[in-house]
Design an enzyme around this catalytic site. Structure first.
Site, PDB file in Angstrom:
ATOM      1  N   ASN A  69       0.830  -1.204   0.000  1.00 14.85           N
ATOM      2  CA  ASN A  69       0.000   0.000   0.000  1.00 14.85           C
ATOM      3  C   ASN A  69       0.857   1.245   0.000  1.00 14.85           C
ATOM      4  OD1 ASN A  69      -0.465   1.907   2.555  1.00 14.85           O
ATOM      5  ND2 ASN A  69       0.165  -0.105   3.313  1.00 14.85           N
ATOM      6  N   ALA A  70       0.361   2.250  -0.701  1.00  9.41           N
ATOM      7  CA  ALA A  70       0.967   3.584  -0.624  1.00  9.41           C
ATOM      8  C   ALA A  70      -0.200   4.558  -0.681  1.00  9.41           C
ATOM      9  CB  ALA A  70       1.937   3.838  -1.765  1.00  9.41           C
ATOM     10  N   GLY A  72      -0.357   7.312   1.086  1.00  8.98           N
ATOM     11  CA  GLY A  72       0.144   8.691   1.084  1.00  8.98           C
ATOM     12  C   GLY A  72      -0.322   9.483   2.296  1.00  8.98           C
ATOM     13  N   CYS A 127       7.172   8.419   8.333  1.00 10.81           N
ATOM     14  CA  CYS A 127       6.817   9.331   7.246  1.00 10.81           C
ATOM     15  C   CYS A 127       8.070  10.026   6.727  1.00 10.81           C
ATOM     16  CB  CYS A 127       5.744  10.304   7.683  1.00 10.81           C
ATOM     17  SG  CYS A 127       6.337  11.673   8.605  1.00 10.81           S
ATOM     18  N   LYS A 162       6.212   3.576  17.391  1.00 16.49           N
ATOM     19  CA  LYS A 162       6.093   2.533  16.357  1.00 16.49           C
ATOM     20  C   LYS A 162       7.312   2.630  15.454  1.00 16.49           C
ATOM     21  CE  LYS A 162       2.903   0.563  13.026  1.00 16.49           C
ATOM     22  NZ  LYS A 162       1.588   0.718  12.406  1.00 16.49           N
ATOM     23  N   ILE A 186       6.100  -4.090  14.064  1.00 16.96           N
ATOM     24  CA  ILE A 186       6.780  -3.155  13.196  1.00 16.96           C
ATOM     25  C   ILE A 186       5.787  -2.444  12.278  1.00 16.96           C
ATOM     26  CG2 ILE A 186       9.003  -4.385  13.031  1.00 16.96           C
ATOM     27  CD1 ILE A 186       7.962  -5.762  10.502  1.00 16.96           C
ATOM     28  N   GLY A 260      -3.821  -5.892  11.501  1.00 22.10           N
ATOM     29  CA  GLY A 260      -4.195  -4.930  10.478  1.00 22.10           C
ATOM     30  C   GLY A 260      -4.727  -5.594   9.231  1.00 22.10           C
TER      31      GLY A 260
HETATM   32  C1  LIG Z   1      -3.748   0.133   3.958  1.00 21.18           C
HETATM   33  C2  LIG Z   1      -2.806   0.327   5.116  1.00 21.18           C
HETATM   34  C3  LIG Z   1      -2.694   1.580   5.698  1.00 21.18           C
HETATM   35  C4  LIG Z   1      -1.808   1.784   6.774  1.00 21.18           C
HETATM   36  N1  LIG Z   1      -1.739   3.018   7.350  1.00 21.18           N
HETATM   37  C5  LIG Z   1      -0.942   3.207   8.445  1.00 21.18           C
HETATM   38  C6  LIG Z   1      -0.917   4.456   9.106  1.00 21.18           C
HETATM   39  O1  LIG Z   1      -1.647   5.425   8.759  1.00 21.18           O
HETATM   40  N2  LIG Z   1      -0.067   4.590  10.168  1.00 21.18           N
HETATM   41  C7  LIG Z   1       0.728   3.565  10.630  1.00 21.18           C
HETATM   42  O2  LIG Z   1       1.474   3.748  11.600  1.00 21.18           O
HETATM   43  N3  LIG Z   1       0.698   2.357  10.026  1.00 21.18           N
HETATM   44  C8  LIG Z   1      -0.109   2.159   8.957  1.00 21.18           C
HETATM   45  N4  LIG Z   1      -0.155   0.914   8.360  1.00 21.18           N
HETATM   46  C9  LIG Z   1       0.687  -0.175   8.894  1.00 21.18           C
HETATM   47  C10 LIG Z   1      -0.072  -1.086   9.862  1.00 21.18           C
HETATM   48  O3  LIG Z   1      -0.550  -0.395  10.996  1.00 21.18           O
HETATM   49  C11 LIG Z   1       0.830  -2.260  10.322  1.00 21.18           C
HETATM   50  O4  LIG Z   1       1.965  -1.766  11.011  1.00 21.18           O
HETATM   51  C12 LIG Z   1       1.312  -3.113   9.168  1.00 21.18           C
HETATM   52  O5  LIG Z   1       0.306  -3.215   8.171  1.00 21.18           O
HETATM   53  C13 LIG Z   1       1.732  -4.499   9.587  1.00 21.18           C
HETATM   54  O6  LIG Z   1       0.672  -5.190  10.206  1.00 21.18           O
HETATM   55  P1  LIG Z   1      -0.322  -6.211   9.405  1.00 21.18           P
HETATM   56  O7  LIG Z   1       0.547  -7.174   8.666  1.00 21.18           O
HETATM   57  O8  LIG Z   1      -1.174  -6.837  10.473  1.00 21.18           O
HETATM   58  O9  LIG Z   1      -1.120  -5.347   8.484  1.00 21.18           O
HETATM   59  C14 LIG Z   1      -1.028   0.700   7.274  1.00 21.18           C
HETATM   60  C15 LIG Z   1      -1.148  -0.559   6.680  1.00 21.18           C
HETATM   61  C16 LIG Z   1      -2.026  -0.770   5.618  1.00 21.18           C
HETATM   62  C17 LIG Z   1      -2.127  -2.141   5.006  1.00 21.18           C
END
Ligand SMILES: Cc1cc2nc3c(=O)[nH]c(=O)nc-3n(C[C@H](O)[C@H](O)[C@H](O)COP(=O)(O)O)c2cc1C
Length: 306
Positions: A69-70, A72, A127, A162, A186, A260
């Protein structure tokens, strides 16, 4: 029945399964729904100083082992966020994720979060660094240290740091973050997806963040390394889709986990399902509480008493 309650810093949770940041939109309705469905706590999408629309599509690409994902850092900006959460009933179980490009941004955001009645922030240190081309704030150890100590001095918030896995030495980053009340390990791994027939990148921003089952071993390694060195409270996140995955994180030193990407595969009931699975494992293995298995595979960490 074994107890799955846990404690991160001074925050007591009835169950250790938390909604990770960013998977849902930032609205209070989504957070409330996750909490009502059985999440022990929830982290909001990361909020910055100004409203940001984010990148054009495609911003998400599904691959065999997870997601790229990106987005932004699309978000409504802190002032709109505070408005939206004015009468929110679950502020104590909600951790507000904030991001910024400078120490000042982080402090301003943290003060506004505290002013809005929340008592916990999660710092998204992944970021872009305003003065460092292509680098993340979280790669600048001095800046990370200053962000955390400034927030700790100027507010009464509990601070969860984080950490980004996109560094050579995550233990050094953890040590720079030692004034935080807990580590969240992470964030996503920097990655690229390629479409061979259109000969285009999978994401409009080219580089994005990799999440989901494929990153679990990387997250486990980060938890293991950081717990062994610090013994500090850790929230494990990365690729957890089942209760068995969560148990792996606890055995290596995590006291809670965030979920997530799996939410996109299984929807809201997943939080309850993972919590019940953890309880069942503790019962069947003869443990009376979650704390009995935390870090048992990571040697003699300087354990904090809980
Ligand atoms: C679509 C999407 C958006 C994310 N947005 C953020 C965010 O705004 N801030 C953040 O700290 N991590 C963000 N993450 C990272 C997740 O919080 C998490 O650290 C990461 O996805 C790994 O966990 P998972 O494998 O259970 O998804 C995002 C992940 C995804 C997939």
């Amino acid at each position: 029945m074994a107890s799955i309650s846990t404690k991160i810093g001074n925050f007591s949770l009835e169950n250790p399964v938390i909604l990770a940041s960013g998977i849902l939109d930032e609205t209070s309705g989504s957070i409330l729904r996750a909490l009502k469905s059985g999440a022990g706590a929830a982290v909001t999408k990361s909020i910055g100083m100004q409203e940001r629309k984010g990148y054009p599509t495609p911003v998400i690409s599904e691959i065999k082992t997870g997601l790229l994902n990106a987005v932004g850092l699309a978000n409504p900006g802190i002032d709109n966020f505070v408005d939206e959460y004015k009468n929110f009933p679950e502020k104590k179980r909600t951790i507000v994720s904030i991001f910024g490009g400078s120490v000042e941004d982080f402090v301003t955001l943290a003060r506004k979060v505290e002013g809005a009645g929340f008592d916990k922030v999660e710092l998204n240190l992944s970021c872009p660094h305003v003065s460092g081309v292509g680098s993340e704030v979280g790669e600048d150890l001095e800046m990370v240290e200053e962000i955390i100590s400034s927030i700790k001095t100027k507010t009464n918030l509990q601070v969860w740091a984080k950490l980004t896995p996109n560094v050579t030495d995550i233990v050094a980053l953890a040590k720079a973050s030692e004034k935080a009340d807990a580590y969240v390990l992470i964030n996503t791994l920097r990655a690229i997806g390629v479409e061979i027939y259109s000969r285009k990148f999978s994401l409009s921003n080219v580089v994005g963040g990799y999440s989901g089952p494929g990153i679990k071993p990387v997250a486990l390694r980060a938890v293991y390394d950081v717990y062994k060195e610090t013994g500090k409270d850790i929230v494990g996140v990365g690729g957890i889709t089942t209760w068995e995955d969560a148990i792996e994180f606890f055995l290596l030193g995590a006291r809670a986990v965030q979920v997530g990407t799996a939410l996109l595969y299984e929807d809201y009931p997943i939080y309850n399902k993972i919590s019940r699975g953890i309880e069942g494992y503790l019962d069947s293995e003869g443990f009376s509480k979650l704390g009995d298995i935390v870090g048992v595979m990571s040697g003699n960490a300087a354990l904090q008493s809980h």
